[in-house]
Design a protein around this motif. Sequence first.
Motif, PDB file in Angstrom:
ATOM      1  N   UNK A  75     -37.087  47.375  30.341  1.00  0.00           N
ATOM      2  CA  UNK A  75     -35.869  48.412  30.679  1.00  0.00           C
ATOM      3  C   UNK A  75     -35.824  48.497  32.220  1.00  0.00           C
ATOM      4  N   UNK A  76     -34.585  48.010  32.967  1.00  0.00           N
ATOM      5  CA  UNK A  76     -34.606  48.046  34.276  1.00  0.00           C
ATOM      6  C   UNK A  76     -33.500  49.145  34.564  1.00  0.00           C
ATOM      7  N   UNK A  77     -33.689  49.975  35.595  1.00  0.00           N
ATOM      8  CA  UNK A  77     -32.800  51.370  35.835  1.00  0.00           C
ATOM      9  C   UNK A  77     -31.469  50.938  35.682  1.00  0.00           C
ATOM     10  N   UNK A  78     -30.215  51.750  34.966  1.00  0.00           N
ATOM     11  CA  UNK A  78     -29.012  51.389  34.890  1.00  0.00           C
ATOM     12  C   UNK A  78     -28.261  51.497  36.165  1.00  0.00           C
ATOM     13  N   UNK A  79     -27.456  50.745  36.348  1.00  0.00           N
ATOM     14  CA  UNK A  79     -26.730  50.775  37.887  1.00  0.00           C
ATOM     15  C   UNK A  79     -25.388  51.251  37.696  1.00  0.00           C
ATOM     16  N   UNK A  80     -24.636  51.667  36.508  1.00  0.00           N
ATOM     17  CA  UNK A  80     -23.364  51.807  36.417  1.00  0.00           C
ATOM     18  C   UNK A  80     -22.730  52.763  37.507  1.00  0.00           C
ATOM     19  N   UNK A  81     -23.798  53.752  37.997  1.00  0.00           N
ATOM     20  CA  UNK A  81     -23.198  54.878  38.867  1.00  0.00           C
ATOM     21  C   UNK A  81     -23.198  54.223  40.283  1.00  0.00           C
ATOM     22  N   UNK A 141     -15.507  32.311  62.526  1.00  0.00           N
ATOM     23  CA  UNK A 141     -15.686  31.789  61.219  1.00  0.00           C
ATOM     24  C   UNK A 141     -15.962  30.337  61.179  1.00  0.00           C
ATOM     25  N   UNK A 142     -15.853  29.663  62.624  1.00  0.00           N
ATOM     26  CA  UNK A 142     -15.939  28.302  62.626  1.00  0.00           C
ATOM     27  C   UNK A 142     -17.407  28.130  62.360  1.00  0.00           C
ATOM     28  N   UNK A 143     -18.597  28.894  62.498  1.00  0.00           N
ATOM     29  CA  UNK A 143     -20.068  28.357  62.290  1.00  0.00           C
ATOM     30  C   UNK A 143     -20.401  28.622  60.817  1.00  0.00           C
ATOM     31  N   UNK A 144     -19.516  29.306  59.883  1.00  0.00           N
ATOM     32  CA  UNK A 144     -19.597  29.594  58.687  1.00  0.00           C
ATOM     33  C   UNK A 144     -19.162  28.534  57.802  1.00  0.00           C
ATOM     34  N   UNK A 145     -20.158  27.405  57.724  1.00  0.00           N
ATOM     35  CA  UNK A 145     -19.890  26.225  56.910  1.00  0.00           C
ATOM     36  C   UNK A 145     -20.265  26.071  55.785  1.00  0.00           C
ATOM     37  N   UNK A 146     -20.986  27.103  55.114  1.00  0.00           N
ATOM     38  CA  UNK A 146     -21.426  27.023  53.738  1.00  0.00           C
ATOM     39  C   UNK A 146     -20.747  27.927  52.980  1.00  0.00           C
ATOM     40  N   UNK A 147     -20.659  27.929  51.706  1.00  0.00           N
ATOM     41  CA  UNK A 147     -20.132  28.731  50.740  1.00  0.00           C
ATOM     42  C   UNK A 147     -20.872  28.873  49.626  1.00  0.00           C
ATOM     43  N   UNK A 148     -21.001  30.328  49.339  1.00  0.00           N
ATOM     44  CA  UNK A 148     -21.715  30.731  47.978  1.00  0.00           C
ATOM     45  C   UNK A 148     -20.453  31.375  47.298  1.00  0.00           C
ATOM     46  N   UNK A 149     -20.616  30.743  45.829  1.00  0.00           N
ATOM     47  CA  UNK A 149     -19.808  31.530  44.941  1.00  0.00           C
ATOM     48  C   UNK A 149     -20.619  32.411  43.962  1.00  0.00           C
ATOM     49  N   UNK A 150     -19.959  33.734  43.929  1.00  0.00           N
ATOM     50  CA  UNK A 150     -20.291  34.838  43.087  1.00  0.00           C
ATOM     51  C   UNK A 150     -19.273  35.096  42.074  1.00  0.00           C
ATOM     52  N   UNK A 151     -20.164  35.120  40.852  1.00  0.00           N
ATOM     53  CA  UNK A 151     -19.469  35.467  39.660  1.00  0.00           C
ATOM     54  C   UNK A 151     -20.024  36.675  38.927  1.00  0.00           C
ATOM     55  N   UNK A 152     -19.401  37.409  38.599  1.00  0.00           N
ATOM     56  CA  UNK A 152     -19.932  38.780  37.712  1.00  0.00           C
ATOM     57  C   UNK A 152     -19.495  38.718  36.207  1.00  0.00           C
ATOM     58  N   UNK A 153     -20.203  38.704  35.151  1.00  0.00           N
ATOM     59  CA  UNK A 153     -19.853  38.590  33.964  1.00  0.00           C
ATOM     60  C   UNK A 153     -20.444  40.006  33.238  1.00  0.00           C
ATOM     61  N   UNK A 154     -19.545  40.551  32.460  1.00  0.00           N
ATOM     62  CA  UNK A 154     -19.987  41.921  31.953  1.00  0.00           C
ATOM     63  C   UNK A 154     -19.437  41.657  30.408  1.00  0.00           C
ATOM     64  N   UNK A 155     -20.414  41.906  29.699  1.00  0.00           N
ATOM     65  CA  UNK A 155     -20.055  41.763  28.007  1.00  0.00           C
ATOM     66  C   UNK A 155     -19.382  40.280  27.938  1.00  0.00           C
ATOM     67  N   UNK A 156     -19.912  39.317  28.482  1.00  0.00           N
ATOM     68  CA  UNK A 156     -19.631  38.249  28.256  1.00  0.00           C
ATOM     69  C   UNK A 156     -17.919  37.733  28.796  1.00  0.00           C
ATOM     70  N   UNK A 209     -26.179  42.834  29.254  1.00  0.00           N
ATOM     71  CA  UNK A 209     -24.866  42.384  29.273  1.00  0.00           C
ATOM     72  C   UNK A 209     -23.942  42.607  30.552  1.00  0.00           C
ATOM     73  N   UNK A 210     -24.943  42.567  31.815  1.00  0.00           N
ATOM     74  CA  UNK A 210     -24.224  42.376  33.067  1.00  0.00           C
ATOM     75  C   UNK A 210     -25.156  41.109  33.873  1.00  0.00           C
ATOM     76  N   UNK A 211     -24.486  40.196  34.155  1.00  0.00           N
ATOM     77  CA  UNK A 211     -24.996  38.984  34.756  1.00  0.00           C
ATOM     78  C   UNK A 211     -24.251  38.989  36.058  1.00  0.00           C
ATOM     79  N   UNK A 212     -25.215  38.606  37.265  1.00  0.00           N
ATOM     80  CA  UNK A 212     -24.376  38.107  38.373  1.00  0.00           C
ATOM     81  C   UNK A 212     -25.004  36.681  38.572  1.00  0.00           C
ATOM     82  N   UNK A 213     -24.062  35.986  38.860  1.00  0.00           N
ATOM     83  CA  UNK A 213     -24.162  34.482  39.106  1.00  0.00           C
ATOM     84  C   UNK A 213     -24.052  34.048  40.716  1.00  0.00           C
ATOM     85  N   UNK A 214     -25.062  33.515  41.084  1.00  0.00           N
ATOM     86  CA  UNK A 214     -24.764  32.750  42.450  1.00  0.00           C
ATOM     87  C   UNK A 214     -24.963  31.523  42.448  1.00  0.00           C
TER      88      UNK A 214
END
Length: 371
Positions: free
Chosen positions: A223-229, A342-357, A297-302
């Motif tokens: 059980x990890x600490x809840x983070x809803x708050x 922004x010219x030096x920011x050549x990389x991109x990270x995709x972030x998706x959050x899935x809650x309850x599928x 039921x809370x997933x963070x995708x990087x």
Amino acid sequence: MLRLTLILSLLAAPVLAQDPGAAARQAAGALEEASEQLDRAESARDRVRALTTTVKAYEAGLAAMRDGLREAAIRETELSRRLQGQEAEIAQLLGVLSSMGGRAAPGAMLHPDGPVGAARAGMMLAAVTPGLNAQAEALRSDLEEVTALRTLQQSAAQTLQQGLTGVQEARTELSQAVADRTDLPKRFTEDPIRTAILISSTETLQGFASGLSQITEDETRTQLPPIDDRKGALGMPVQGEILRRAGEADAAGVTRPGIVVATLPEALVTTPTAATVRYSGPLLDYGLVTILELQPDLLFVFAGLDVLYGQTGEVLPAGSPVGLMGGRAAGRDPSPSVEGGGAGRTETLYIEVRQGDRPVDPLTWFASDKG
């Protein structure tokens, strides 16, 4: 003599008192502090945590240095153009101030209108003299600022290069510290065969995420600490700028439910809170992917990383490194024109959050400029 209208126009010219070089100088101090942090990390009990803090300090210092130098270059160009455009006025002003500073010849005291005219001229001269002196002081200040900004930019290349070398050393040591770490709790063991079957049988991220429970063995209930708050207050996992928001189409017209963050090469990605690594590895066309479970039921995708830290099944403390972005930061030209903005920011990270599928807008979880 300089005409009164010209004098008044000079006095009306705006004088900017801001110091755009201050940010660069403060960033240089931040880079020096990051270097000291790297030395202290050598003897730290929790080297992973110490080196993670060091890398993030370097990245923040380098970003601030680039931004400060870019502002300094803009300011220097602005001042130089303004001074060039005022060359004629400056020459006349200097002539007036020079004649005022010398001893007046006897004939200069005479006025065609006699004593009354001389008195009026004297009163007018006395009225404008403080303004002339103020304008001369403003010009001197501008010239000194141009000189200081040019000196700052000339010395910045070495400071940036030292910072790039320092952060690269910190990243290397962090990678080794993560590899040597053996004290993390493990919630489950990954079954590689089941994982391979799941990857080959799914064509979407949603399908893969839905089947994550199938790849585990001997899973314990941790059980990890809840983070809803903390919803809407989590720190961003990487330093960068939001390139595309949830639902915005890319150049090919493809829309995704997550956000895309533009980052500098080899930027460090961390978990915003304690989490279980549900998956870490290549996935579909997303490149290297880490999927974190922050609570049931809370997933963070990087997705889109170049180096992955942590193994599937491990429970990571808040702020732990999960990977590095791609690209090569070391050995690049550290001039503001290349590193800045922004010219030096050549990389991109995709972030998706899935809650309850179901996917939800990641910006509802992160504390960022939602515009």
